[in-house]
Scaffold this motif. Structure first.
Motif, PDB file in Angstrom:
ATOM      1  N   TYR A 119       0.834  -1.208   0.000  1.00 27.50           N
ATOM      2  CA  TYR A 119       0.000   0.000   0.000  1.00 27.50           C
ATOM      3  C   TYR A 119       0.866   1.254   0.000  1.00 27.50           C
ATOM      4  O   TYR A 119       0.524   2.268  -0.631  1.00 27.50           O
ATOM      5  N   VAL A 155       1.210   7.139  -6.529  1.00 28.96           N
ATOM      6  CA  VAL A 155       0.209   8.186  -6.747  1.00 28.96           C
ATOM      7  C   VAL A 155       0.836   9.562  -6.563  1.00 28.96           C
ATOM      8  O   VAL A 155       0.611  10.482  -7.371  1.00 28.96           O
ATOM      9  N   GLY A 197       0.794   4.250  -2.663  1.00 31.26           N
ATOM     10  CA  GLY A 197       0.662   5.662  -2.310  1.00 31.26           C
ATOM     11  C   GLY A 197       1.797   6.494  -2.884  1.00 31.26           C
ATOM     12  O   GLY A 197       1.580   7.605  -3.392  1.00 31.26           O
TER      13      GLY A 197
END
Length: 253
Positions: free
Chosen positions: A228, A235, A232
């Motif tokens: 995760y 992004v 992130g």
């Protein structure tokens, strides 16, 4: 005029292609993180189930057999068994214990019905493999033993695990059928699972009982956070790039 628009068009196509790759990578990273969360839930449930079985009152060997025949998980079920050890047919499983190299001693316990239950009596160091080097521990007569049922393996757990050396009586994976054959016990006279004896001390101190391992690695939360976190970061990096690219395009108009 058409020539002036070609570089801009190629730039837009390149950004679209880049965004598509970012989207695919993002889906993969999030999927991996979600899979690790699911694995975490499974592992936590397994650890809880094992703890519950270990603390449950002992059940009979017949009940364990009925569970196994019905497809239930018998691993770590507490039970009490009685019989007479046949020390002549003990098998040796290569293992380490307390930082020492040696063997787990698997000895057939002959039951009242004539069948054999292979009992992991515990650890002996490398130099004590020969039963003659530890005669005090070769107990005789009827024994009642507390411990845990352990399932058999259907195949070698990994190609990295060496093949069992039957001639030298050294097992690198717990092949119940091979142990029985090597000990000269017919397959239909063997209880179809193993039994780990508890830590009750044996005469002479060997074998060292209670060697069952309960430390199941559970790093799935760490792995999930890693995946995760990478998603992130992707992004943020992609968003920063697009923002700067847009500002650059605006300044060129």
């Amino acid at each position: 005029m058409a020539e002036k628009h070609k570089p801009a068009s190629r730039g837009r196509l390149g950004r679209i292609g880049g965004l598509l790759l970012v989207a695919i990578a993002l889906v993969v990273l999030v999927s991996l993180g979600t899979w690790q969360v699911e694995r975490l839930q499974w592992k936590e449930a397994l650890i809880a189930a094992i703890a519950e079985r270990r603390s449950a009152p002992p059940v009979s060997l017949d009940e364990i057999e009925a569970m196994a025949a019905g497809g239930e998980d018998i691993d770590y079920r507490t039970t009490i068994v009685s019989g007479v050890y046949d020390h002549r047919k003990e098998r040796h499983f290569f293992a380490t214990h307390g930082g020492r190299t040696g063997y787990y001693v698997f000895t057939p316990l002959m039951l009242a019905d004539g069948r054999a239950l292979f009992v992991n009596r515990g650890f002996v160091p490398f130099e004590k493999k020969d039963a003659a080097a530890r005669p005090e521990g070769q107990v005789t007569g009827s024994m009642t033993i507390n411990g845990l049922a352990r399932p058999r393996l259907s195949e070698k757990p990994s190609s990295l695990v060496p093949d069992n050396d039957i001639a030298k009586n050294i097992f690198y994976w717990k092949d119940l059928d091979a142990m029985a054959r090597a000990a000269g016990i017919a397959a239909d006279r063997v209880v179809p699972f193993f039994f780990d004896a508890d830590a009750t001390e044996n005469p002479g101190g060997l074998p060292i009982g209670g060697v069952t391992q309960f430390d199941l690695p559970n790093n799935h939360l760490q792995y999930a956070l890693t995946w995760y976190g990478l998603a992130g970061a992707l992004v943020v990096v992609s968003g920063t790039y697009l923002y700067r690219q847009r500002r650059r395009d605006d300044s060129e108009k």
